[in-house]
Design a protein around this motif. Structure first.
Motif: not given
Length: 552
Positions: A465-466, A482-493, A497-498
């Motif tokens: 997810h991230i 496999y379902q693909i999500t895009l735009g997740g990230c980890q960190g303070t922000d 993903g969508k």
């Protein structure tokens, strides 16, 4: 690193003998499967698809070379010659035999290790970043507070039967390298303008079938109140957490059902009722633990090294590895080295006993005999002289661990999936390897840093997810998709993903990821990261390229 005292050793030894008795009673029919289940889980023992799996605790991801060699011995004696490092900074052995587990635990105890609370509805292994103590942007060593929490939470009778598992992460750097915001409780340690230590407390993070990024519970908690405040959080969770459904039992559901303001009010009321002299931290207690994490005795080394510069200039492969897998250090003349456990050299997280012993040797020969485990399933040598890096790289190549791919596409977090796990709905390792093999290392280096994670089921053990690019394994018509999500990230922000569109068949997944990368390379601007491109362009260009039949 923290050294066990007599109390620690007595506690762990007693737990081993207790579990030995429980195993004997289970095998004799005196304990039913339902009775044995919570007992083995609290000792880190799972029953997976093919065999029992034992998860060994590596508190905040720190190991000595001696302990690493002990884990190699475990893999040879009780398993099949390898171990699997996890996103919780632990190690798993996937082929252990139940009658041998007590002896395995006894062997671990001899080397100041255990498997206590690595599973079950308890406070799990407290995690932090792998560069703790050596990071340049660090305000305080987070391992110190992670150890304090570990001692407080281990076999704490009040929290041994929580509604669901509970995970805590600590970060003390400007950059969050511990994925703090996907934890049940996340702790950001900082100093105020007067130099005093405080925690920003986050709550309600977690992935799985209902993913949430954590919310702020307390902006400025004095460090002396840390354990008291954690106790208040856990008491509220214990009181109100859903016990009627395992899918709704995590604290993230409670926080988002009540709302952060109501949840905070409940915690504050509980916090005020707890006598502060019970768990209040003192300067003496902080000093006692901090004394176990004193800086290494570093040599006085300059940054200029002509021999190193020559290697860097004349050896392109070494230069690539240095750029990608070597990080700065707060002490001049030293660096930290990331050891990649990833494709094509290794299955992500899997390290053989030969490699484990090799890493221990390198850590002792060139560093201070300490090794760290990252939540990305890699390992770190935290203290390596810059002048020794070329030799370290050569030694790592000799054991197949000199891959220059840190933070690139092939540096994937991948769960075991259907290869081992009963919960998995699709395979992970084989298809992840296919995706990685669709890109040469040179192509990956040209693309630059992109996080790409693959989970074999909705539980998101690989944190898909991230990831910038996440892949979730599903079973459709008895075939893996496999379902693909895009735009997740980890960190303070951190953010989730969508979903791009319908799940992709396994055979088409490598080409689908290549299509996504083609769109990225087409639209990215100079020095723009993958996330920045996605934010600027939106998902539509990726959707149109991946699902052309849906256009219009």
């Amino acid at each position: 690193m923290y050294q066990y005292d007599d109390y620690d050793r007595a506690l762990v030894a007693e737990r081993v003998e207790q579990f030995r008795d429980q195993v004997t009673r289970y095998q004799n029919g005196q304990l039913s499967e339902d009775e044995f289940l919570p007992l083995r889980l609290q000792n880190g023992l799972y029953l997976q698809k093919h065999a029992y799996m034992l998860r060994v605790a590596i508190p905040y991801g720190v190991l000595s070379a001696k302990q690493l060699r002990a884990l190699a011995q475990v893999s040879d004696t009780f398993d099949k010659g390898y171990g699997h490092f996890t996103t919780r900074q632990n190690i798993q052995f996937n082929w252990v035999k139940l009658p041998e587990v007590p002896d395995l635990l006894a062997f671990l105890a001899e080397h100041d290790m255990h498997a206590i609370q690595t599973s079950g509805n308890v406070v799990r292994n407290v995690t932090t970043e792998a560069f703790a103590g050596v990071a340049e942007d660090e305000v305080y060593d987070p391992r110190i507070f992670a150890e304090i929490i570990r001692q407080w939470s281990t076999i704490n009778p009040e929290f041994l039967f929580l509604p669901r598992k509970f995970k805590i992460a600590v970060s003390a750097s400007e950059e969050d390298r511990a994925a703090v915001r996907i934890h049940d409780v996340g702790l950001y340690l900082f100093r105020d303008s007067d130099g005093e230590l405080y925690f920003k407390v986050m709550v309600g993070g977690g992935l799985g079938r209902t993913p949430f990024i954590s919310q702020t519970l307390n902006e400025k908690l004095p460090w002396r109140d840390l354990l008291t405040y954690l106790e208040a959080v856990l008491r509220v969770f214990n009181r109100y957490g859903r016990r009627d459904s395992k899918y709704k039992a995590r604290i993230k559901i409670l926080v988002n059902t009540l709302g952060i303001d109501t949840f905070k009010s409940e915690v504050e009321q509980e916090f005020q009722q707890i006598p502060k002299d019970i768990n209040g931290l003192t300067d003496n207690e902080l000093s006692r633990i901090a004394s176990q994490f004193l800086p290494a005795v570093y040599e006085t080394l300059g940054e200029t090294d002509l021999e190193f510069a020559t290697h860097l200039q004349n050896n392109e492969a070494f230069s690539d590895w240095y750029d990608l897998n070597v990080r700065s250090h707060k002490v001049s003349g030293y660096r930290s080295v990331v050891i990649s456990t990833k494709f094509p050299n290794n299955i992500p997280g899997d390290v053989t006993s030969v490699q484990i012993r090799g890493i221990a040797d390198i850590a002792e020969r060139f560093g201070f005999g300490e090794i760290r485990v990252t939540h990305e399933q890699n390992l770190v040598l935290p203290d390596i002289p810059k002048s020794s890096l070329f030799q370290v790289w050569g030694a790592l190549n000799h054991i197949g661990l000199g891959l220059a791919n840190h933070a690139l596409l092939s540096d994937m977090i991948v769960c075991p999936g259907a290869s081992y796990c009963n919960l998995a709905t699709a395979h992970s390792f084989p298809v992840a390897e296919q995706v990685v093999n669709a890109f040469t290392l040179e192509e990956q280096q040209d693309i630059g840093p992109v996080s790409m994670n693959l989970s074999g089921c909705i539980n998101s053990c690989a944190h898909h997810h991230i990831a910038n690019i996440g892949m979730l394994g599903l079973n459709k018509s008895k075939t893996d998709h496999y379902q693909i999500t895009l735009g997740g990230c980890q960190g303070t922000d951190s953010r989730l993903g969508k979903v791009l569109g319908p799940a992709i068949a396994e055979s088409d997944l490598p080409e689908a990821i290549r299509t996504i990368m083609d769109v990225y390379r087409k639209y990215r601007e100079v020095d723009e990261t993958f996330i920045q491109t996605v934010d600027r362009m939106g998902l539509e260009p990726f959707k149109e390229a991946l699902y052309p039949e849906a256009k219009g």
